[in-house]
Scaffold this motif. Structure first.
Motif, PDB file in Angstrom:
ATOM      1  N   GLY A  76       0.733  -1.131   0.075  1.00 44.78           N
ATOM      2  CA  GLY A  76       0.006   0.138   0.021  1.00 44.78           C
ATOM      3  C   GLY A  76       0.816   1.306   0.106  1.00 44.78           C
ATOM      4  N   ALA A  77       2.173   1.167   0.360  1.00 43.84           N
ATOM      5  CA  ALA A  77       3.006   2.408   0.190  1.00 43.84           C
ATOM      6  C   ALA A  77       3.048   2.806  -1.108  1.00 43.84           C
ATOM      7  N   THR A  78       3.287   4.262  -1.395  1.00 42.63           N
ATOM      8  CA  THR A  78       3.616   4.730  -2.547  1.00 42.63           C
ATOM      9  C   THR A  78       4.827   5.486  -2.767  1.00 42.63           C
ATOM     10  N   VAL A  79       5.467   5.575  -3.919  1.00 37.24           N
ATOM     11  CA  VAL A  79       6.787   6.027  -4.148  1.00 37.24           C
ATOM     12  C   VAL A  79       6.543   6.885  -5.463  1.00 37.24           C
ATOM     13  N   GLU A  80       7.033   8.242  -5.204  1.00 37.84           N
ATOM     14  CA  GLU A  80       7.041   9.253  -6.273  1.00 37.84           C
ATOM     15  C   GLU A  80       8.512   9.653  -6.508  1.00 37.84           C
ATOM     16  N   LEU A  81       8.747   9.390  -7.924  1.00 33.19           N
ATOM     17  CA  LEU A  81      10.321   9.608  -8.281  1.00 33.19           C
ATOM     18  C   LEU A  81      10.416  10.594  -9.340  1.00 33.19           C
ATOM     19  N   SER A  82      11.146  11.736  -9.095  1.00 30.38           N
ATOM     20  CA  SER A  82      11.311  12.613 -10.156  1.00 30.38           C
ATOM     21  C   SER A  82      12.530  12.681 -10.915  1.00 30.38           C
ATOM     22  N   ALA A  83      12.644  12.532 -12.198  1.00 32.69           N
ATOM     23  CA  ALA A  83      13.959  12.593 -13.098  1.00 32.69           C
ATOM     24  C   ALA A  83      13.700  13.226 -14.499  1.00 32.69           C
ATOM     25  N   GLY A  84      14.496  14.110 -14.766  1.00 31.65           N
ATOM     26  CA  GLY A  84      14.265  14.584 -16.102  1.00 31.65           C
ATOM     27  C   GLY A  84      12.986  15.499 -16.288  1.00 31.65           C
ATOM     28  N   GLY A  85      12.530  15.946 -15.286  1.00 28.59           N
ATOM     29  CA  GLY A  85      11.345  16.825 -15.284  1.00 28.59           C
ATOM     30  C   GLY A  85      10.111  16.116 -15.162  1.00 28.59           C
ATOM     31  N   THR A  86      10.019  14.524 -15.145  1.00 25.94           N
ATOM     32  CA  THR A  86       8.967  13.835 -15.083  1.00 25.94           C
ATOM     33  C   THR A  86       8.631  13.126 -13.739  1.00 25.94           C
ATOM     34  N   THR A  87       7.526  13.273 -13.271  1.00 24.83           N
ATOM     35  CA  THR A  87       7.269  12.212 -12.078  1.00 24.83           C
ATOM     36  C   THR A  87       6.719  10.935 -12.192  1.00 24.83           C
ATOM     37  N   GLN A  88       7.070  10.178 -11.752  1.00 23.29           N
ATOM     38  CA  GLN A  88       6.638   8.727 -11.877  1.00 23.29           C
ATOM     39  C   GLN A  88       6.002   8.159 -10.545  1.00 23.29           C
ATOM     40  N   ARG A  89       4.717   7.739 -10.314  1.00 19.33           N
ATOM     41  CA  ARG A  89       4.236   7.372  -9.160  1.00 19.33           C
ATOM     42  C   ARG A  89       3.773   5.835  -9.212  1.00 19.33           C
ATOM     43  N   ARG A  90       4.265   5.155  -8.319  1.00 24.33           N
ATOM     44  CA  ARG A  90       3.996   3.513  -8.248  1.00 24.33           C
ATOM     45  C   ARG A  90       3.376   3.208  -6.665  1.00 24.33           C
ATOM     46  N   GLN A  91       2.791   2.079  -6.680  1.00 25.24           N
ATOM     47  CA  GLN A  91       2.099   1.868  -5.597  1.00 25.24           C
ATOM     48  C   GLN A  91       2.669   0.256  -5.307  1.00 25.24           C
ATOM     49  N   VAL A  92       2.981   0.021  -3.860  1.00 29.85           N
ATOM     50  CA  VAL A  92       3.368  -1.488  -3.571  1.00 29.85           C
ATOM     51  C   VAL A  92       1.950  -2.172  -3.599  1.00 29.85           C
ATOM     52  N   VAL A  93       1.786  -2.916  -4.670  1.00 28.72           N
ATOM     53  CA  VAL A  93       0.678  -4.077  -4.819  1.00 28.72           C
ATOM     54  C   VAL A  93       1.061  -5.255  -5.451  1.00 28.72           C
ATOM     55  N   THR A  94       1.057  -6.582  -5.069  1.00 31.75           N
ATOM     56  CA  THR A  94       1.375  -7.677  -5.359  1.00 31.75           C
ATOM     57  C   THR A  94       0.438  -8.251  -6.268  1.00 31.75           C
ATOM     58  N   ALA A  95      -0.812  -7.947  -5.994  1.00 31.48           N
ATOM     59  CA  ALA A  95      -2.068  -8.438  -6.628  1.00 31.48           C
ATOM     60  C   ALA A  95      -2.649  -7.997  -7.869  1.00 31.48           C
ATOM     61  N   ARG A  96      -2.051  -8.402  -8.820  1.00 32.20           N
ATOM     62  CA  ARG A  96      -2.284  -7.694 -10.294  1.00 32.20           C
ATOM     63  C   ARG A  96      -2.728  -8.805 -11.318  1.00 32.20           C
ATOM     64  N   SER A  97      -3.384  -8.268 -12.441  1.00 30.07           N
ATOM     65  CA  SER A  97      -3.522  -9.103 -13.360  1.00 30.07           C
ATOM     66  C   SER A  97      -4.791 -10.130 -13.307  1.00 30.07           C
ATOM     67  N   TYR A  98      -4.572 -11.336 -13.477  1.00 28.72           N
ATOM     68  CA  TYR A  98      -5.793 -12.337 -13.256  1.00 28.72           C
ATOM     69  C   TYR A  98      -5.047 -13.730 -12.576  1.00 28.72           C
ATOM     70  N   LEU A  99      -5.549 -13.758 -11.372  1.00 29.46           N
ATOM     71  CA  LEU A  99      -5.267 -14.859 -10.606  1.00 29.46           C
ATOM     72  C   LEU A  99      -3.696 -15.120 -10.308  1.00 29.46           C
ATOM     73  N   SER A 100      -3.114 -13.856 -10.198  1.00 29.59           N
ATOM     74  CA  SER A 100      -1.736 -13.766 -10.365  1.00 29.59           C
ATOM     75  C   SER A 100      -1.072 -12.851  -9.396  1.00 29.59           C
ATOM     76  N   ALA A 101       0.438 -12.850  -8.934  1.00 35.39           N
ATOM     77  CA  ALA A 101       0.963 -12.028  -8.194  1.00 35.39           C
ATOM     78  C   ALA A 101       2.112 -11.670  -8.788  1.00 35.39           C
TER      79      ALA A 101
END
Length: 630
Positions: A561-586
């Motif tokens: 559930g933690a969130t990371v915001e990283l800025s480099a080259g004038g662009t900010t990326q945002r990611r969240q720590v979640v392993t439950a993704r896709s279909y029936l998968s991790a």
């Protein structure tokens, strides 16, 4: 999964309230059917002829005057020098995806697993749906190990069964060894969820099934079945699918959401008796199956759980029948409105999707219809299978991507400057047309070329082996699709990437991880009744990256559930720590963020699950950084 291959709605409304045209009167002569002119007709023709002459005379005068004025203007015109700027060069070079190679290494890497769905000709619905899997660190050595979920022979067939959980240990370079002391429990497995539910620093597994589910506690790399003690088996007559660990009420320990599909049994399946014309018995869609309610388990903090779905507000009933609405296959736990509380997006098959908005008191409000997440761009419920999410435009908006049935494009729900208002932008984002003809199950947003933008992979495959005999546009085995995120340079975000992911398969789940510690993300594509496809990413773009592993305070050591915001080259990326993704998968726990050609980070900020904000100063470029919560 729709029951028909064509839209049952008529092309138009056959009713028409307009009066029929009135027939013009005519008179017949004694010499045939040609109309005879009477004196009144002669008078009318004369009047019309005289008026026509006047109109022609006026037109002629106007044309003559126009020509005269034009000539006078030409004779009196004075030449003037005009400073004209040179034409601006326009970059018309096509935007093309980088050349990246994914090489299949399944057998080479030591993965000899072959999924079994138990099919012997009865055409039972679960045989078309299962086989999840994914990546997690089984033994705490920071390598991404592999878990695969198997089906089994049906008990009523009287055939020997096989273990549902198959484990492979990674040696750190992407070579795998099958784990002999893996659980030997035989059941009809479906999907997997990963999370450290007891806060001891080791990732545990929850496995869904047709029938009772299983929770395995990780004790120093050994998985021990604790299902009965924990109280999370569920009912024997339920069919569970997607699942996710997440923190329901912000108390630090991980709770558990479990999706259930339809009310199913072999007897119900045979009673419905689906058939394909000219073929015979076939796998049927869920349209005529009754829906179900999901499970929501609150972690008691002592290794046990309490099922609270009835009081938490996630049981959705049809007001007309009072029966369950949900036919759920996948779930994404994500803080949609950034209020510090984890919400739940649930993908439902042939009925509307759900968005359970976390109210912060242990309850949820279902808001998908009012937020624009329930239906596709045409206002229709879809055959929704897998789901993933992310800020794929590197702006403040969040998107949910949902894989759908054949003849339904993948849904791309994007927030519209308001986290409680979404629109399906599948066509404008470039995903609509290429995905309409396939049946998509698993899908993932991940940065395969490390340019700092989330790309898209889809795992495709039909349900029925004989579908091509009744619908030539469809095939049982289908080619996986990869879309490159072209970013703001392109009118459409996603462009089809000319990258070979192997030939057609009967695709189901999908997951990603860095298997060989080279910084880029490798792929796992799962399929029904066959081998998985393990694909090593061999990109040579020269792009830089950072890999981040977050360690939170106990009991949420993995910082789900933690969130990371990283800025480099004038662009900010945002990611969240979640392993439950896709279909029936991790997917794996560490986050990979591409930097493209940049080698400096302007800022990196972690927002931990408890809401505390932590700037990070020291980050290793092209390596793994472990971030401990202050």
């Amino acid at each position: 999964m729709p029951n028909t291959l064509e839209d049952p709605r008529p092309d138009g409304d056959p009713s028409d309230d307009r009066p029929a045209p009135t027939a013009l009167p005519s008179r017949a002569t004694d010499h045939g059917d040609e109309p005879e002119l009477v004196p009144e007709d002669d008078q009318i023709i004369g009047v019309v002829f005289r008026r026509s002459l006047w109109v022609l005379l006026v037109i002629a005068v106007c044309v003559a005057a126009s020509l005269l004025l034009s000539r006078e203007g030409e004779e009196s015109a004075v030449e003037q020098a005009v400073d004209a700027a040179p034409p601006v060069a326009v970059d018309t070079a096509p935007i093309v995806a980088p050349q990246v190679t994914f090489r299949e290494i399944t057998l080479e890497a030591g993965v000899d697993f072959e999924h079994r769905n138990g099919a012997v000709g009865d055409k039972l619905l679960p045989e078309t749906m299962g086989g999840g899997g994914g990546f997690f660190d089984l033994d705490g050595d920071d390598d991404q190990d592999l878990v695969l979920i198997d089906g089994t022979a049906w008990p009523h067939d009287g055939v020997a069964t096989n273990p549902a959980v198959v484990l492979y240990r990674n040696d750190g370079s992407g070579n795998f060894t099958r784990v002999d002391d893996a659980p030997k429990d035989a059941f009809y497995g479906m999907g997997v969820a990963t999370g450290d539910y007891d806060g001891d620093g080791a990732t545990d597994l929850f496995v869904t099934a047709v029938g009772r589910n299983h929770l395995y506690r990780n004790l120093d790399g050994m998985l021990v079945d604790v299902t009965q003690q924990a109280g999370v088996a569920g009912a024997e007559n339920e069919w569970s699918t997607g699942a996710a660990f997440f923190d329901l009420e912000g108390d630090g320990d991980l709770d558990l959401f479990v999706a259930n599909y339809v009310r199913w049994s072999k007897e119900i399946d045979f009673e419905l008796g689906y058939q394909l014309t000219g073929v015979g018995r076939a796998y049927g869609p869920p349209l005529n199956y009754e829906g179900t309610y999901p499970y929501l388990y609150r972690n008691n903090g002592d290794g046990t759980f309490t099922e609270v779905s009835a009081t938490a507000g996630i049981r959705v009933s049809n007001p007309a029948t009072d029966l369950p609405v949900a036919k759920s296959l996948a779930v994404s736990p994500v803080d949609v409105d950034r209020d510090g509380l984890v919400d739940l997006f649930v993908a439902n098959d042939t009925v509307r999707n759900f968005l359970f908005h976390n109210l912060g008191d242990g309850t949820f409000e279902e808001t998908a219809e009012s937020w624009g997440l329930a239906y596709d761009r045409d206002g229709s419920a879809t055959g929704a299978m897998g789901v993933d999410f992310g800020s794929f435009r590197n702006d403040d908006e969040i998107g949910f991507l949902v894989g759908n049935f054949a003849n339904e494009m993948t849904s791309v729900f994007v927030s519209q400057g308001d986290p409680t208002l979404f629109a399906d932008e599948a066509i404008t984002e470039g995903v609509g047309a290429p995905t309409r003809t396939v049946l998509s199950f698993g899908l993932n947003l991940f940065d395969y070329d490390l340019d700092g933008r989330l790309d898209l992979v889809q795992n495709n495959g039909h349900l029925e082996e004989e579908i091509g005999s009744v619908d030539p546009s469809q095939s049982y085995r289908q080619v996986p699709q990869l879309f490159w995120n072209a970013g703001p340079r392109s009118q459409r975000t996603f462009l089809p990437a000319e990258v070979d992911l192997g030939g057609p398969i009967v695709g189901r789940g999908s997951a990603f991880a860095d298997l060989d510690a080279d910084g880029d993300l490798d792929l796992l594509l799962l399929q029904i009744d066959d081998r998985p496809r393990l694909l090593r990413n061999e990109q040579q773009t020269g792009h830089h990256f950072v890999r981040l592993k977050l360690r939170g305070r106990a009991p949420n050591v993995d910082a789900l559930g933690a969130t990371v915001e990283l800025s480099a080259g004038g662009t900010t990326q945002r990611r969240q720590v979640v392993t439950a993704r896709s279909y029936l998968s991790a997917v794996e726990l560490p986050l990979t963020l591409g930097l493209g050609e940049h080698t400096e980070i302007e800022s990196l900020v972690v927002t931990w699950p408890d809401g505390s904000v932590q700037p990070v100063q020291q980050v290793e470029i092209d390596g793994l950084t472990v971030i401990e919560q202050n």
